[in-house]
Design an enzyme around this catalytic site. Sequence first.
Site, PDB file in Angstrom:
ATOM      1  N   SER A 212     -46.220  -6.438  -2.875  1.00  0.00           N
ATOM      2  CA  SER A 212     -45.486  -5.790  -1.783  1.00  0.00           C
ATOM      3  C   SER A 212     -46.157  -4.469  -1.468  1.00  0.00           C
ATOM      4  O   SER A 212     -47.350  -4.276  -1.744  1.00  0.00           O
ATOM      5  CB  SER A 212     -44.010  -5.600  -2.171  1.00  0.00           C
ATOM      6  OG  SER A 212     -43.253  -5.164  -1.060  1.00  0.00           O
ATOM      7  N   ASN A 213     -45.425  -3.536  -0.862  1.00  0.00           N
ATOM      8  CA  ASN A 213     -45.965  -2.220  -0.527  1.00  0.00           C
ATOM      9  C   ASN A 213     -44.862  -1.180  -0.670  1.00  0.00           C
ATOM     10  O   ASN A 213     -43.746  -1.500  -1.078  1.00  0.00           O
ATOM     11  CB  ASN A 213     -46.568  -2.223   0.880  1.00  0.00           C
ATOM     12  CG  ASN A 213     -45.577  -2.701   1.927  1.00  0.00           C
ATOM     13  OD1 ASN A 213     -44.539  -2.092   2.146  1.00  0.00           O
ATOM     14  ND2 ASN A 213     -45.894  -3.824   2.580  1.00  0.00           N
ATOM     15  N   ASP A 214     -45.171   0.052  -0.316  1.00  0.00           N
ATOM     16  CA  ASP A 214     -44.250   1.166  -0.583  1.00  0.00           C
ATOM     17  C   ASP A 214     -43.192   1.389   0.492  1.00  0.00           C
ATOM     18  O   ASP A 214     -42.409   2.335   0.397  1.00  0.00           O
ATOM     19  CB  ASP A 214     -45.040   2.476  -0.754  1.00  0.00           C
ATOM     20  CG  ASP A 214     -45.820   2.508  -2.058  1.00  0.00           C
ATOM     21  OD1 ASP A 214     -45.355   1.885  -3.028  1.00  0.00           O
ATOM     22  OD2 ASP A 214     -46.897   3.137  -2.093  1.00  0.00           O
ATOM     23  N   SER A 215     -43.149   0.557   1.523  1.00  0.00           N
ATOM     24  CA  SER A 215     -42.193   0.788   2.603  1.00  0.00           C
ATOM     25  C   SER A 215     -40.748   0.695   2.112  1.00  0.00           C
ATOM     26  O   SER A 215     -40.354  -0.287   1.488  1.00  0.00           O
ATOM     27  CB  SER A 215     -42.411  -0.230   3.724  1.00  0.00           C
ATOM     28  OG  SER A 215     -41.449  -0.058   4.740  1.00  0.00           O
ATOM     29  N   ALA A 279     -43.220  -3.130   7.196  1.00  0.00           N
ATOM     30  CA  ALA A 279     -44.598  -3.159   6.704  1.00  0.00           C
ATOM     31  C   ALA A 279     -44.842  -4.560   6.159  1.00  0.00           C
ATOM     32  O   ALA A 279     -44.528  -4.866   5.000  1.00  0.00           O
ATOM     33  CB  ALA A 279     -44.795  -2.109   5.619  1.00  0.00           C
TER      34      ALA A 279
END
Length: 407
Positions: A212-215, A279
């Site tokens: 995943s990502n930091d959003s 994101a």
Amino acid sequence: MVLTGLRIGVMMTGGIAAYKITELVRQLIKKGAQVRVMMTESATQFISPLTMQVLSRSNVIVDTFDENEAEHVQHIHYADWCDLVVLAPATANIIGKLANGIADEIVSTTLLAVTCPKLIVPAMNSHMYDHPAVQRNIEVLIQDGNHMMEPDTGFLAEGYEGKGRLPEIEAIVIQIESMAASIVYPQVLQDQKVIITAGGTIERVDPVRYISNDSSGKMGFAMARFAAWLGAEVELITSKANFPTIPKVNAHLIESASEMYEKVLLFYEDADYVVMSAAVSDYRVANPADQKLKKKNQNSQKVVWELVENPDILASLGQKKDKQVLIGFAAETQDVMKYAHDKLERKNADWMVANDVSEAGIGFNSDQNKVTIIGRDGRIERLPVMDKLVLAGRIWSVVTNQEIDSE
């Protein structure tokens, strides 16, 4: 922001939940509202008028005949002063009185003179709430145009579980803010259907691991909240479940980019605005495992996963676009304007909201952001660092070409 300067009348009746209204008044004052409290004699048996006076910074009205100001009839003056009224806790007694036009003490008398929007927040024993007479009275009040919250289900004062608890104070404040928005802001999105995506998508490696990502989803949620404040019916499609319920915002929880794309397509044909603030992961694992992956060799230091491209949701929507206004977000770490302009053209978006997520204190996981809004017509609007909810109002102001003071 939305409650700043708003004149809110808080009317209290005699229920055990009366003590919780202290926090409601405190929160409303904290958000900039002017608050005046009115209490029935029964309410004063549960909490002191002095307490409510100190918290509201205003005299509390209890006695119908306590006419200290000769130039005003107090209950009419109070009713005329209010921009919005909250009746909480609303007992079965006061609900019955208001539904049938009975005025025999200060609160019921004043309620008949109130012409501004009213929010009624029932709180009582579950058996009382379920009684046919109470339900009939509630239906009458709804038909009369009052806003009615449902009580929560939980542990009651009587010592057992049931439906009748006063809703959480946060939920009441959110409802008040939504009602206030229709007074404060132009309803430029009235009857419009808006899709908003929020948060980083999740691509499973196995049942317990993912890419995943930091959003955080905060910007998307702010866009959804403000769109609802402007009158829109919002479909919020997100991987994040940590946001409160907002009137007129229908939340749909998803994980992967593919799930997000499928859900967006369900609503896309009827949508007027689409805000792609999520994101979205560019890649997913080609063959995610059904069971948790184990180490096969303790000495091995390399694990290879085959990745495949996810659908480009924004580009696909740009190709399918008919009447929809398509708003993309470009979160970049370098050459922000170059990449944002390129993304606007390649994906056939109408607007691109660009920000530099490498800047400390803004962007991912922050409550603040700084963006540049780029329009297909060549318009460029640079906005300084501000709270994401305030920023959402500014973005909607630009996109709709309407003056919206979100400060």
